[in-house]
Motif scaffolding. Structure first.
Motif, PDB file in Angstrom:
ATOM      1  N   GLU A 106       0.985  -1.149  -0.074  1.00  0.00           N
ATOM      2  CA  GLU A 106       0.014   0.017  -0.126  1.00  0.00           C
ATOM      3  C   GLU A 106       0.766   1.364   0.155  1.00  0.00           C
ATOM      4  O   GLU A 106       0.486   2.246  -0.556  1.00  0.00           O
ATOM      5  N   ARG A 107       2.004   1.316   0.634  1.00  0.00           N
ATOM      6  CA  ARG A 107       2.949   2.188   0.571  1.00  0.00           C
ATOM      7  C   ARG A 107       3.473   2.418  -0.773  1.00  0.00           C
ATOM      8  O   ARG A 107       3.636   3.610  -1.295  1.00  0.00           O
ATOM      9  N   VAL A 108       3.827   1.467  -1.466  1.00  0.00           N
ATOM     10  CA  VAL A 108       4.022   1.471  -2.949  1.00  0.00           C
ATOM     11  C   VAL A 108       3.055   2.028  -3.829  1.00  0.00           C
ATOM     12  O   VAL A 108       3.462   3.076  -4.555  1.00  0.00           O
ATOM     13  N   ILE A 109       1.682   1.759  -3.384  1.00  0.00           N
ATOM     14  CA  ILE A 109       0.751   2.122  -4.211  1.00  0.00           C
ATOM     15  C   ILE A 109       0.697   3.917  -4.113  1.00  0.00           C
ATOM     16  O   ILE A 109       0.180   4.643  -4.852  1.00  0.00           O
ATOM     17  N   GLU A 110       0.767   4.338  -2.611  1.00  0.00           N
ATOM     18  CA  GLU A 110       0.384   5.756  -2.448  1.00  0.00           C
ATOM     19  C   GLU A 110       1.619   6.444  -3.320  1.00  0.00           C
ATOM     20  O   GLU A 110       1.235   7.592  -3.714  1.00  0.00           O
ATOM     21  N   GLU A 111       2.780   5.948  -3.175  1.00  0.00           N
ATOM     22  CA  GLU A 111       3.807   6.519  -3.802  1.00  0.00           C
ATOM     23  C   GLU A 111       3.759   6.667  -5.375  1.00  0.00           C
ATOM     24  O   GLU A 111       3.611   7.801  -5.871  1.00  0.00           O
ATOM     25  N   GLN A 112       3.111   5.497  -5.951  1.00  0.00           N
ATOM     26  CA  GLN A 112       2.887   5.668  -7.569  1.00  0.00           C
ATOM     27  C   GLN A 112       1.715   6.304  -7.590  1.00  0.00           C
ATOM     28  O   GLN A 112       1.710   7.133  -8.601  1.00  0.00           O
ATOM     29  N   ALA A 113       0.602   6.449  -6.797  1.00  0.00           N
ATOM     30  CA  ALA A 113      -0.382   7.316  -6.944  1.00  0.00           C
ATOM     31  C   ALA A 113      -0.092   8.770  -6.951  1.00  0.00           C
ATOM     32  O   ALA A 113      -1.105   9.627  -7.005  1.00  0.00           O
ATOM     33  N   LYS A 114       1.034   8.895  -6.295  1.00  0.00           N
ATOM     34  CA  LYS A 114       1.156  10.554  -5.892  1.00  0.00           C
ATOM     35  C   LYS A 114       0.211  11.196  -5.142  1.00  0.00           C
ATOM     36  O   LYS A 114      -0.349  12.502  -5.077  1.00  0.00           O
ATOM     37  N   GLY A 115      -0.337  10.419  -4.169  1.00  0.00           N
ATOM     38  CA  GLY A 115      -1.339  10.782  -3.212  1.00  0.00           C
ATOM     39  C   GLY A 115      -2.664  11.027  -3.717  1.00  0.00           C
ATOM     40  O   GLY A 115      -3.618  11.425  -3.091  1.00  0.00           O
ATOM     41  N   ASP A 116      -2.918  10.497  -4.998  1.00  0.00           N
ATOM     42  CA  ASP A 116      -4.372  10.463  -5.359  1.00  0.00           C
ATOM     43  C   ASP A 116      -5.080   9.243  -5.400  1.00  0.00           C
ATOM     44  O   ASP A 116      -4.865   8.132  -6.167  1.00  0.00           O
ATOM     45  N   PRO A 117      -6.201   9.121  -4.487  1.00  0.00           N
ATOM     46  CA  PRO A 117      -6.942   7.796  -4.268  1.00  0.00           C
ATOM     47  C   PRO A 117      -7.521   7.230  -5.606  1.00  0.00           C
ATOM     48  O   PRO A 117      -7.623   6.066  -5.737  1.00  0.00           O
ATOM     49  N   ALA A 118      -7.708   8.031  -6.525  1.00  0.00           N
ATOM     50  CA  ALA A 118      -8.607   7.741  -7.605  1.00  0.00           C
ATOM     51  C   ALA A 118      -7.686   7.097  -8.777  1.00  0.00           C
ATOM     52  O   ALA A 118      -8.104   6.208  -9.576  1.00  0.00           O
ATOM     53  N   ARG A 119      -6.196   7.169  -8.575  1.00  0.00           N
ATOM     54  CA  ARG A 119      -5.498   6.288  -9.213  1.00  0.00           C
ATOM     55  C   ARG A 119      -4.956   5.050  -8.610  1.00  0.00           C
ATOM     56  O   ARG A 119      -4.267   4.269  -9.303  1.00  0.00           O
ATOM     57  N   ALA A 120      -5.254   4.758  -7.386  1.00  0.00           N
ATOM     58  CA  ALA A 120      -4.657   3.935  -6.565  1.00  0.00           C
ATOM     59  C   ALA A 120      -5.265   2.459  -6.899  1.00  0.00           C
ATOM     60  O   ALA A 120      -4.342   1.453  -6.947  1.00  0.00           O
ATOM     61  N   LEU A 121      -6.378   2.141  -7.510  1.00  0.00           N
ATOM     62  CA  LEU A 121      -6.998   1.029  -7.844  1.00  0.00           C
ATOM     63  C   LEU A 121      -6.148   0.493  -8.902  1.00  0.00           C
ATOM     64  O   LEU A 121      -5.966  -0.838  -8.807  1.00  0.00           O
ATOM     65  N   ALA A 122      -6.086   1.170 -10.172  1.00  0.00           N
ATOM     66  CA  ALA A 122      -5.384   0.588 -11.177  1.00  0.00           C
ATOM     67  C   ALA A 122      -3.804   0.238 -10.838  1.00  0.00           C
ATOM     68  O   ALA A 122      -3.426  -0.797 -11.257  1.00  0.00           O
TER      69      ALA A 122
END
Length: 380
Positions: A106-122
């Motif tokens: 989840e921390r990797v996902i947060e970083e990749q999403a740049k803090g945007d929850p809308a991008r997190a799922l993909a």
């Protein structure tokens, strides 16, 4: 909300006493809270630095403050009388991050999403497809971990979070200054700039000034996912804010009934109840931690770094909320008024209500205030 403490065990804590205009050290005796503050042991720091911490707490004379559960009821949000405090006082609260595989992803996902929850799922789906459960059997810092690092770099998903998750060095950061943590029943704070955040239920170790582990309690390492996700350099803003660190309800000292192996097997449960009727249930199993608690303590304190007043150490969490609360694909985030309850059968229940850090009671009573108060009471 009750403390949920088991019948056995040596439990100590801290209470604010209006008649002393300051804090008192308490021990549980049956159903009562007994003030054991004395000149020899005026603080939790002093108690933990004793070789006989548990024996002293169990036998020291003191003044009954009445029912411990009554104190718990009186501690909810805006108390006017005696109420429970976080069990730590002189000790800073340190915290370990990325110690469980699920939370690491989840921390990797947060970083990749740049803090945007809308991008997190993909991004979550892509990372899971590449990583799967392959990290569960990887020992941090091992040859296998180094080889996996090479593969992940080649696949374009290497992250600073994976570095501390499977690399040789743990992430250990400062969560709260001495005297800054809140206890059972208090408001817990979110920085108002955050719109994507969650609780983090954790076991917290209490260590003395020599780095010896003396006991354990529960903690909520409040996490601002959007803030930390923008940049790891914003970790301080994401983690250390007014009322953003909750510890309690009491500290269970190590004795014949409870020790480090019990910590290693702890099973935490989490319930978040919103004013809108929403309920989130979660768990964190210490048996799945990737670094042993003793290793995390050694990486925090040693020849490289001393803590003469001791420290409390949050061990990280398995819990990583992905369940949608409102918007599909955006996962969970807090709403003001959420009640967060973290429970563990051997350690009790820590309950707090979510507010903004700017609306929680400001932190006014620091270490200098504690020293002045103890001196005025003839305890120094």
């Amino acid at each position: 909300m009750t403390l949920g403490l088991p019948a056995n065990g040596t439990f100590v804590g801290r209470v604010w006493r209006p008649d002393r205009d300051g804090p008192a050290l308490i021990a549980r005796r049956g159903a009562e809270a007994v003030d054991i503050t004395c000149r020899d042991v005026p603080t939790m720091q002093a108690l933990l630095d004793r070789d006989d911490s548990a024996a002293f707490a169990a036998q020291a004379p003191g003044e009954s403050l009445g029912s411990l559960e009554a104190l718990a009821v009186a501690s909810i949000e805006t108390p006017e009388g005696a109420h429970l405090l976080a069990p730590c006082d002189m000790q800073p609260v340190k915290a370990c991050g990325v110690t469980f595989v699920s939370s690491m992803l989840e921390r990797v996902i947060e970083e990749q999403a740049k803090g945007d929850p809308a991008r997190a799922l993909a991004i979550r789906e892509r990372c899971t497809a590449i990583l799967g459960d392959s990290l569960r059997a990887v020992e941090p810092g091992s040859d296998k971990a180094l080889k996996l690092k090479e593969v992940l770099i080649a696949d374009g998903v290497w992250s600073q979070y994976l570095e501390v998750g499977i690399g040789p060095y743990a992430e250990v950061f400062s969560k709260a200054q001495p005297m800054a943590s809140v206890g059972f029943g208090a408001s817990v704070g979110l920085h108002p700039i955050s719109t994507w955040n969650n609780p983090e239920p954790e076991v917290v170790l209490a260590c003395d000034g020599r780095g010896h582990i003396k006991g354990a309690t529960l903690g909520n390492d409040v996490n601002l996912r959007d803030v930390e996700g923008r940049s790891a350099l914003l970790l301080g803003k994401a983690k250390d804010n007014n009322a953003s660190c909750a510890v309690g309800p009491m500290l269970r000292l190590f004795d014949d009934s409870y020790g480090l192996d019990d910590v290693r097997n702890a099973e935490l449960t989490l319930t978040v109840t919103g004013t809108d009727g929403y309920v989130l249930n979660g768990r964190s199993s210490m048996s799945q931690i990737s670094r042993d608690p003793e290793d995390l303590v050694a990486q925090t304190c040693g020849e490289h770094h001393q803590y003469p007043d001791g420290f409390f150490l949050m061990l990280g969490t398995l819990f990583a909320p992905t369940e949608d609360r409102d918007v599909p694909g955006e996962g969970f985030t807090h709403k003001l008024g959420d009640v967060v309850e973290i429970s563990e059968p051997a350690l009790g229940r820590l309950a707090n209500t979510v507010r903004l850090s700017t609306e929680c009671p400001p932190w006014r009573f620091g270490t200098s205030a504690l020293m002045r108060n103890l001196a005025s009471r003839g305890l120094l």
